[in-house]
Design an enzyme around this catalytic site. Sequence first.
Site, PDB file in Angstrom:
ATOM      1  N   LYS A  85      17.263  36.740  44.254  1.00 49.28           N
ATOM      2  CA  LYS A  85      17.583  37.364  42.958  1.00 49.28           C
ATOM      3  C   LYS A  85      18.125  36.314  41.973  1.00 49.28           C
ATOM      4  O   LYS A  85      18.472  35.201  42.353  1.00 49.28           O
ATOM      5  CB  LYS A  85      18.597  38.490  43.179  1.00 49.28           C
ATOM      6  CG  LYS A  85      19.968  38.006  43.661  1.00 49.28           C
ATOM      7  CD  LYS A  85      20.806  37.641  42.502  1.00 49.28           C
ATOM      8  CE  LYS A  85      21.888  36.641  42.756  1.00 49.28           C
ATOM      9  NZ  LYS A  85      23.185  37.113  42.348  1.00 49.28           N
ATOM     10  N   ASN A 131      20.984  35.982  38.637  1.00 52.09           N
ATOM     11  CA  ASN A 131      22.133  36.666  38.026  1.00 52.09           C
ATOM     12  C   ASN A 131      21.678  37.612  36.920  1.00 52.09           C
ATOM     13  O   ASN A 131      20.789  37.296  36.123  1.00 52.09           O
ATOM     14  CB  ASN A 131      23.122  35.633  37.469  1.00 52.09           C
ATOM     15  CG  ASN A 131      24.341  36.304  36.853  1.00 52.09           C
ATOM     16  OD1 ASN A 131      24.386  36.546  35.648  1.00 52.09           O
ATOM     17  ND2 ASN A 131      25.303  36.628  37.676  1.00 52.09           N
ATOM     18  N   PRO A 144      23.586  27.684  40.051  1.00 46.42           N
ATOM     19  CA  PRO A 144      23.308  28.999  39.477  1.00 46.42           C
ATOM     20  C   PRO A 144      23.373  30.099  40.544  1.00 46.42           C
ATOM     21  O   PRO A 144      23.176  29.829  41.731  1.00 46.42           O
ATOM     22  CB  PRO A 144      21.885  28.858  38.914  1.00 46.42           C
ATOM     23  CG  PRO A 144      21.288  27.709  39.615  1.00 46.42           C
ATOM     24  CD  PRO A 144      22.405  26.798  40.043  1.00 46.42           C
ATOM     25  N   ASP A 145      23.643  31.304  40.064  1.00 45.41           N
ATOM     26  CA  ASP A 145      23.746  32.489  40.942  1.00 45.41           C
ATOM     27  C   ASP A 145      22.323  33.005  41.164  1.00 45.41           C
ATOM     28  O   ASP A 145      21.905  33.992  40.564  1.00 45.41           O
ATOM     29  CB  ASP A 145      24.634  33.513  40.219  1.00 45.41           C
ATOM     30  CG  ASP A 145      24.805  34.817  40.961  1.00 45.41           C
ATOM     31  OD1 ASP A 145      24.573  34.837  42.180  1.00 45.41           O
ATOM     32  OD2 ASP A 145      25.160  35.812  40.304  1.00 45.41           O
ATOM     33  N   ALA A 146      21.576  32.273  41.983  1.00 51.51           N
ATOM     34  CA  ALA A 146      20.144  32.546  42.116  1.00 51.51           C
ATOM     35  C   ALA A 146      19.715  32.602  43.578  1.00 51.51           C
ATOM     36  O   ALA A 146      18.569  32.272  43.908  1.00 51.51           O
ATOM     37  CB  ALA A 146      19.354  31.468  41.380  1.00 51.51           C
TER      38      ALA A 146
END
Length: 286
Positions: free
Chosen positions: A118, A120, A55-57
Amino acid sequence: MSSTDGVSLRALLESGRLVRAVGAHNALGALLVEEAGLDAVWASSFEISAARCLPDAGLLTMTDYLQVAAQMQESCSIPVVADVDTGFGGPMNVAHMVRQYEREGITAVCIEDKVFPKMNSFVATDHTLVATKDFCHKVEVAKSVQRTSRFCVIARTEALIDGREVAEALDRCTRYAEAGADAVLVHSKSTSNEPILRFLAGWGGQVPVVIVPTTYPDWNAVDAHGAGVSMIIYANQSLRAAIRSVRETLRTIRDEGTSVAVEGRIAPISEIFELQRLDRWLAVER
Ligand code: SPV
Ligand code: MG
């Protein structure tokens, strides 16, 4: 050739022409963006994370993202705009990031005003922002450590993603521009361009405005430019195209027992040789 020799994002923005960037997650994807005649490559944290099935985390490190962005910049002569999330931490991380990216030939980075780590923007979760003054400090730090005048810092506000008013997005972007940002990115997950139009109506034009119309794709580039947008990022369409196409091809091969049915719709080996610039490499050997 890298964009250290080629055109920088700053030069593109200063031309007054609309700049169109498209997301990629590796060098080949970046070259395809250039080959299609687009202006810049977006080294997307979403795509680069997804390419690792993550994930874009904020899971990948600065070094992971930088390695991909640098490989992209090596493969093409249009500018790579590096999506560097929050700058990978606090002001010190931002300073280190700018030095490292610039040293690797990247001429533009985009930092966003969310808390590290952060998530996404499209994930239905918390998108807490840092205080405006704290993000201004990050922008000032980024600008103060860059070595060349061509390096660009895009300041991105997630105010609308966090459900805040357009007025707050305007206030934040105004202060980011005052802190030295070369452009501002106002992100939105609305399915209409209406919040962006309200933002543009209130924007003083201090620096160029960048948008990412993933959820409002029907806004034509010419119309967006006419409304005051300087740069559009098509952040993830390449990855989405690839996933759909590869899945269809694999299903066919599995079901038919041969690849005959897909041969006419997949790239011939010769096209891959061209992307590898095989001729030039063979000339070295001769
Ligand atoms: C990205 O492509 O990584 C972006 C745009 O930052 S978004 O996925 O909309 O957050
Ligand atoms: Mg991102």
